[in-house]
Design a protein around this motif. Structure first.
Motif, PDB file in Angstrom:
ATOM      1  N   HIS A 174      69.945 102.789  25.837  1.00 28.31           N
ATOM      2  CA  HIS A 174      69.100 103.760  27.079  1.00 28.31           C
ATOM      3  C   HIS A 174      67.765 103.314  27.234  1.00 28.31           C
ATOM      4  CE1 HIS A 174      67.212 106.687  24.256  1.00 28.31           C
ATOM      5  NE2 HIS A 174      68.153 105.961  23.404  1.00 28.31           N
ATOM      6  N   ASN A 227      62.415 101.590  10.206  1.00 24.56           N
ATOM      7  CA  ASN A 227      61.273 102.587   9.876  1.00 24.56           C
ATOM      8  C   ASN A 227      60.724 102.808  11.335  1.00 24.56           C
ATOM      9  OD1 ASN A 227      61.449 102.349   7.053  1.00 24.56           O
ATOM     10  ND2 ASN A 227      60.035 100.624   6.992  1.00 24.56           N
ATOM     11  N   ASP A 230      55.806 102.802  14.480  1.00 26.35           N
ATOM     12  CA  ASP A 230      54.957 104.022  14.527  1.00 26.35           C
ATOM     13  C   ASP A 230      53.922 103.756  15.737  1.00 26.35           C
ATOM     14  OD1 ASP A 230      53.929 106.544  14.308  1.00 26.35           O
ATOM     15  OD2 ASP A 230      53.200 106.162  12.218  1.00 26.35           O
ATOM     16  N   PRO A 235      61.930 104.652  17.385  1.00 29.52           N
ATOM     17  CA  PRO A 235      62.028 105.815  16.482  1.00 29.52           C
ATOM     18  C   PRO A 235      62.671 104.992  15.269  1.00 29.52           C
ATOM     19  CG  PRO A 235      63.698 106.204  17.904  1.00 29.52           C
ATOM     20  CD  PRO A 235      63.216 105.005  18.355  1.00 29.52           C
ATOM     21  N   ALA A 236      62.555 105.536  13.996  1.00 22.07           N
ATOM     22  CA  ALA A 236      63.245 105.078  12.697  1.00 22.07           C
ATOM     23  C   ALA A 236      64.850 105.439  12.892  1.00 22.07           C
ATOM     24  CB  ALA A 236      62.508 105.842  11.618  1.00 22.07           C
ATOM     25  N   ASN A 238      66.547 105.326   9.947  1.00 18.21           N
ATOM     26  CA  ASN A 238      66.945 105.180   8.612  1.00 18.21           C
ATOM     27  C   ASN A 238      68.028 106.260   8.160  1.00 18.21           C
ATOM     28  OD1 ASN A 238      65.297 107.318   8.669  1.00 18.21           O
ATOM     29  ND2 ASN A 238      64.058 106.749   7.215  1.00 18.21           N
ATOM     30  N   VAL A 239      68.368 107.014   8.988  1.00 21.92           N
ATOM     31  CA  VAL A 239      69.573 108.015   8.515  1.00 21.92           C
ATOM     32  C   VAL A 239      70.928 107.204   8.637  1.00 21.92           C
ATOM     33  CG1 VAL A 239      70.771 109.935   9.357  1.00 21.92           C
ATOM     34  CG2 VAL A 239      68.237 109.970   9.622  1.00 21.92           C
TER      35      VAL A 239
ATOM     36  N   ARG B 135      58.156 113.806  16.100  1.00 22.59           N
ATOM     37  CA  ARG B 135      58.007 113.218  17.497  1.00 22.59           C
ATOM     38  C   ARG B 135      59.301 112.587  17.970  1.00 22.59           C
ATOM     39  NH1 ARG B 135      56.572 107.061  18.151  1.00 22.59           N
ATOM     40  NH2 ARG B 135      57.630 106.197  16.787  1.00 22.59           N
ATOM     41  N   GLU B 138      61.920 111.605  15.252  1.00 21.35           N
ATOM     42  CA  GLU B 138      61.996 111.397  14.005  1.00 21.35           C
ATOM     43  C   GLU B 138      60.772 112.414  13.627  1.00 21.35           C
ATOM     44  OE1 GLU B 138      60.685 107.077  13.893  1.00 21.35           O
ATOM     45  OE2 GLU B 138      58.619 107.776  14.641  1.00 21.35           O
ATOM     46  N   ARG B 140      57.809 112.058  11.118  1.00 22.40           N
ATOM     47  CA  ARG B 140      56.836 111.210  10.409  1.00 22.40           C
ATOM     48  C   ARG B 140      56.080 112.047   9.184  1.00 22.40           C
ATOM     49  NH1 ARG B 140      56.765 105.782  10.804  1.00 22.40           N
ATOM     50  NH2 ARG B 140      58.209 105.227  12.526  1.00 22.40           N
ATOM     51  N   VAL B 179      59.274 108.104   6.491  1.00 20.75           N
ATOM     52  CA  VAL B 179      59.919 108.562   7.686  1.00 20.75           C
ATOM     53  C   VAL B 179      61.239 109.327   7.359  1.00 20.75           C
ATOM     54  CG1 VAL B 179      60.343 107.930  10.210  1.00 20.75           C
ATOM     55  CG2 VAL B 179      59.176 106.572   8.926  1.00 20.75           C
ATOM     56  N   ASN B 180      61.317 110.621   8.126  1.00 22.23           N
ATOM     57  CA  ASN B 180      62.835 111.160   8.030  1.00 22.23           C
ATOM     58  C   ASN B 180      63.074 111.716   6.468  1.00 22.23           C
ATOM     59  OD1 ASN B 180      63.089 111.103  10.440  1.00 22.23           O
ATOM     60  ND2 ASN B 180      64.235 109.361  10.643  1.00 22.23           N
ATOM     61  N   GLU B 181      62.066 111.769   5.454  1.00 17.94           N
ATOM     62  CA  GLU B 181      62.651 111.911   4.206  1.00 17.94           C
ATOM     63  C   GLU B 181      61.442 112.994   3.746  1.00 17.94           C
ATOM     64  OE1 GLU B 181      62.884 108.572   1.301  1.00 17.94           O
ATOM     65  OE2 GLU B 181      63.952 107.513   2.656  1.00 17.94           O
ATOM     66  N   ARG B 208      53.640 115.389  17.896  1.00 18.50           N
ATOM     67  CA  ARG B 208      52.746 114.477  18.657  1.00 18.50           C
ATOM     68  C   ARG B 208      53.154 114.539  20.161  1.00 18.50           C
ATOM     69  NH1 ARG B 208      53.106 109.054  15.180  1.00 18.50           N
ATOM     70  NH2 ARG B 208      52.694 109.866  13.223  1.00 18.50           N
ATOM     71  N   ARG B 289      67.674 112.198  22.580  1.00 18.13           N
ATOM     72  CA  ARG B 289      68.242 111.758  21.465  1.00 18.13           C
ATOM     73  C   ARG B 289      67.848 112.832  20.104  1.00 18.13           C
ATOM     74  NH1 ARG B 289      71.744 108.563  21.831  1.00 18.13           N
ATOM     75  NH2 ARG B 289      71.373 107.302  19.751  1.00 18.13           N
ATOM     76  N   MET B 292      69.954 113.190  17.160  1.00 16.37           N
ATOM     77  CA  MET B 292      69.798 112.051  16.470  1.00 16.37           C
ATOM     78  C   MET B 292      68.461 112.246  15.637  1.00 16.37           C
ATOM     79  SD  MET B 292      71.836 109.858  15.657  1.00 16.37           S
ATOM     80  CE  MET B 292      71.262 108.638  14.813  1.00 16.37           C
ATOM     81  N   LYS B 294      67.236 113.531  12.830  1.00 19.50           N
ATOM     82  CA  LYS B 294      67.742 114.148  11.596  1.00 19.50           C
ATOM     83  C   LYS B 294      66.827 113.383  10.399  1.00 19.50           C
ATOM     84  CE  LYS B 294      72.045 114.361  10.365  1.00 19.50           C
ATOM     85  NZ  LYS B 294      73.532 114.110  10.023  1.00 19.50           N
ATOM     86  N   GLY B 295      66.708 114.256   9.398  1.00 21.57           N
ATOM     87  CA  GLY B 295      66.091 113.644   8.241  1.00 21.57           C
ATOM     88  C   GLY B 295      67.085 114.155   6.928  1.00 21.57           C
TER      89      GLY B 295
END
Lengths: 441, 321
Positions: A174, A227, A230, A235-236, A238-239, B135, B138, B140, B179-181, B208, B289, B292, B294-295
């Motif tokens: 997208h 990651n 930023d 976006p990250a 990492n999931v 944001r 995700e 941060r 990120v995400n943790e 943000r 999204r 998505m 998620k963390g």
């Protein structure tokens, strides 16, 4: 007579039995779930990569537009955008692109121009690209001299690519678009715009190749996907598990190779038009294969060309460390504020007053505001070391030059790469600036 | 014939009733594992409201089915004309009103405990702090460095006290960015039963871009992040799910009671101990999204474990070669 609801009246007009009438009424509701689309995750096998339609920018202007492009708009997407001169603001990026390409007509090629590119030649180019790279549902990288090495060292085998394509469709499409052109549905609205892989340029890399042929290592792509970037809209991810991220990285390499081969092949046939009779499918294939071999070689070399940083000269456990840091940061600062050879040439006022510049993609980039503490390419000292040493391959006026040969130990400058990194690392924090006597206001 | 329509409605109600009884009994159909200090209060309110609503749902449904059966159309029967029933209306207004007030009164204490600014843990050396920036799409997250935790642990250090109090206001040179943790450590009730003020987690939540919502299902915690505001959020974990795995890497999904890890079996396509993997989710639709965004929530066993992990994160961030 009680009035009946209108829908019931209409149904009552259907000349058939009551049971059938009820069935007819119920049918649309029962069929509703089908509309949700029991689709597979991958693309339809009939779908093909579209041929390139946007202009090929061979150079980009050095002008510095005052404003970024407006939300919902790219500076340039089609040639027609360059003819709407009267509707443009003079400070706008589009106007300056127009002025530039008016003066340098040879530097922008329009693949839709049938005078420049005969449709028969175009057909051969598209056919060769299609045979080489397959379709979105079954992507492949086929027909290079180092095909096996691309498959083993770069994981460009068909299985990985097919999986990557599915994931790309879900997570990346997208913004980055079907062909990796960075022009997906949402791309217009985010600035900086998503990366267009088709030039083969990647910004945050750690391979020590010269900037013209510099390619990322797989680890660089993985870091970016994992990651995120930023400070941009990336976006990250990492999931997701590493296996999926690896497949996505492979598919990005596939799109990049495809885009770059297409770009160069179009460029060649437009600049030196072959005769239609001689440009057979075989000739097109041969030309594409030569390009793929060359670009594939760049990618393969990049994997082994990681820049190993010079050992960090200071020992944090030493009692002299603070004094060393003080001196190091001072040297870094002095180099940074040098407006002739140093960083402040572009990062005006530590990046707070940086101007917009055109990059290789015809979009705008701006030297980072380094007082923010937000870094797209990562915040580790190692990441900063790579950025300062290797530069950022933005193309055109937006390229950050590599400082490897300017700074110590190779160059003549007073400061070393680590000095600049140390300075940049403390720059965003008022407490650290006060500690090391740095005044930026 | 028409009275048999009531049977259709009755069947639906019976199916609903069956599901209501079945759902809490089947694993994975009910609320996720609860591991926070105030989660019990939240679950109590949730269950209270759920069962009140369930009772009245079945009561009204039963009355409706009965009425449909009894007063179905009969050829020649004439409907009685009535002009309301004051005592009936009185009761069906007063009873729900009393229930509403009752629920309102019952939740005051919980709301106060969780959401009042005065009840937030103080950002001192004991409290875990983190800064969460949402944001699209995700999380941060910024942590104090291990060195900062070491400084703050000294109660005599006045400067460190101010530093801890003001940590959330701006980023620092030595902060750890992830990120995400979300990493925290658990309060072990059994280890220190006399601790009247056990350590808590204080989150400085902001966004943000658009409105997001910070949701930790296992902590029963949900808080919107609003543009332009930094909103304090707190919780206290009472169980942990993170430990070093065989390879020595910090990994979530650990069940300390059974000593087992959450595992995915590719052959059967099934998870075991999935309840030990704790999510961080966005609970406010924030864009395409959103799903998505998620963390993961990593709860370490104790402060020492957490600091050990933080050291490894700091090392990874300060890598120079």
């Amino acid at each position: 007579m009680i009035p009946r609801p209108e829908a019931a009246n209409v149904i009552a007009l259907v000349p058939c039995s009551k049971v059938l009438r009820i069935a007819l009424t119920a049918a649309p509701f029962l069929l509703l779930p089908l509309l949700t689309g029991c689709d597979t995750q991958s693309y339809s096998p009939d779908l093909k990569y579209g041929p390139r339609t946007d202009p090929l920018l061979l150079t980009t202007p050095t002008a510095e537009p005052k404003f970024p492009d407006r939300p919902g708009q790219f500076p340039i997407m089609t040639m027609t955008m360059l003819t709407l001169r009267d509707s443009m603001d003079k400070d706008q990026a589009q106007f300056q692109l127009y002025e530039y390409f008016q003066s340098k007509k040879g530097d922008v090629l329009d693949p839709n121009d049938t005078n420049l590119l005969k449709s028969k030649v175009r057909k051969q180019v598209d056919g060769a690209i299609r045979r080489m790279f397959g379709t979105p549902a079954s992507p492949t990288v086929h027909g290079s001299e180092n095909e096996t090495r691309l498959q083993t060292d770069l994981l460009l085998d068909d299985t990985t690519l097919a999986k990557g394509s599915e994931l790309y469709r879900i997570h990346c499409l997208h913004c980055h678009g079907l062909t990796g052109d960075g022009r997906g549905q949402t791309s217009h609205w985010i600035n900086p715009h998503p990366r267009d892989y088709r030039q083969g340029n990647f910004k945050f890399v750690s391979s020590s190749q010269p900037q013209g042929v510099q390619k990322p290592r797989r680890a660089d792509l993985m870091r970016t996907i994992k990651n995120g970037l930023d400070g941009s809209a990336m976006p990250a991810f990492n999931v997701l598990i590493d296996e999926e991220l690896e497949a996505m990285a492979s598919y990005v390499i596939h799109l990049s190779l495809r885009g770059q081969v297409e770009f160069q092949l179009l460029r060649t046939v437009m600049q030196e038009p072959p005769s239609e009779g001689e440009f057979t499918p075989d000739a097109a294939d041969a030309a594409a294969e030569a390009l793929l071999t060359a670009f594939g070689q760049n990618w393969l070399e990049a994997q082994k060309a990681e820049l190993t940083p010079d050992p960090y000269p200071f020992d944090p456990s030493s009692p002299k460390y603070e004094d060393e840091m003080q001196a190091s940061i001072k040297r870094g600062y002095t180099f940074f504020i040098d407006t002739k050879d140093g960083c402040a040439k572009c990062h005006v006022n530590f990046g707070r007053d940086s101007t917009f510049r055109f990059d290789a993609w015809g979009t705008l980039a701006r030297p980072r505001d380094l007082t923010q503490g937000i870094y797209r390419g990562g915040r580790r000292p190692l990441d900063h070391y790579w950025r300062v040493s290797l530069g950022i391959n933005g193309g055109g006026a937006a390229t950050m030059n590599p400082f490897r040969d300017t700074l110590k130990p190779r160059g003549k400058a007073e400061a070393s790469v680590w000095d600049v990194v140390n300075f940049v690392q403390i720059l965003p924090y008022p407490a650290m600036r006060a500690k090391y006597g740095i005044n930026i206001d | 014939v028409q009275k048999y329509w009531s049977v259709v409605f009755a069947v639906v109600v019976v199916l609903c009733a069956g599901m209501t009884i079945l759902a809490p009994a089947v694993g994975g159909w009910w609320l996720p594992l609860m591991v926070s200090s105030f989660g019990g209060e939240i679950d109590f309110l949730f269950n209270l409201i759920l069962w009140i609503v369930t009772f009245f749902f079945f009561l009204t449904e039963a009355l409706m089915v009965y009425a449909m059966w009894k007063y179905a159309h009969v050829e020649g029967r004439k409907a009685a004309y009535i002009h309301g029933n004051h005592s009936l209306e009185f009761w069906w207004t007063v009873v729900p009103a009393v229930i509403l007030v009752l629920i309102g009164v019952l939740q005051i204490g919980t709301w106060e405990n969780i959401k009042y600014q005065t009840r937030m843990p103080k950002p001192d050396g004991k409290t875990q702090q983190m800064d969460v920036a949402a944001r699209q799409w995700e999380w941060r997250i910024r942590y104090p460095s291990p060195e900062a935790y070491a400084r703050w642990a000294d109660p005599a250090n006045e400067q460190a006290k101010t530093e801890a109090e003001r940590w959330g206001e701006a980023p620092h040179y030595d902060d750890i960015h992830l990120v995400n943790e979300v990493h925290v450590w658990a309060h072990d009730k059994k280890a220190d039963p006399n601790d009247k003020d056990p350590q808590k987690v204080l989150i400085h939540l902001h966004t943000r871009d658009v409105i997001h919502s910070f949701f930790l299902p296992n902590m029963r915690l949900k808080q919107d992040a609003l543009p332009g505001k930094v909103i304090p959020v707190w919780f206290q974990a009472e169980d942990y799910n993170t430990a070093r795995n065989e390879a020595g890497v910090w990994q979530d999904g650990y069940d300390p009671k059974k000593g087992q890890w959450a595992e995915y079996n590719e052959k059967t396509d099934e998870w075991t101990h999935l309840d030990r993997i704790w999510d961080l989710a966005c609970a406010e639709f924030c864009g395409s999204r959103h799903s998505m965004m998620k963390g993961k929530l990593y709860v370490h066993k104790n402060r020492a474990d957490f600091l050990e992990w933080l050291q490894s994160a700091a090392k990874a961030q300060n890598v120079r070669k």
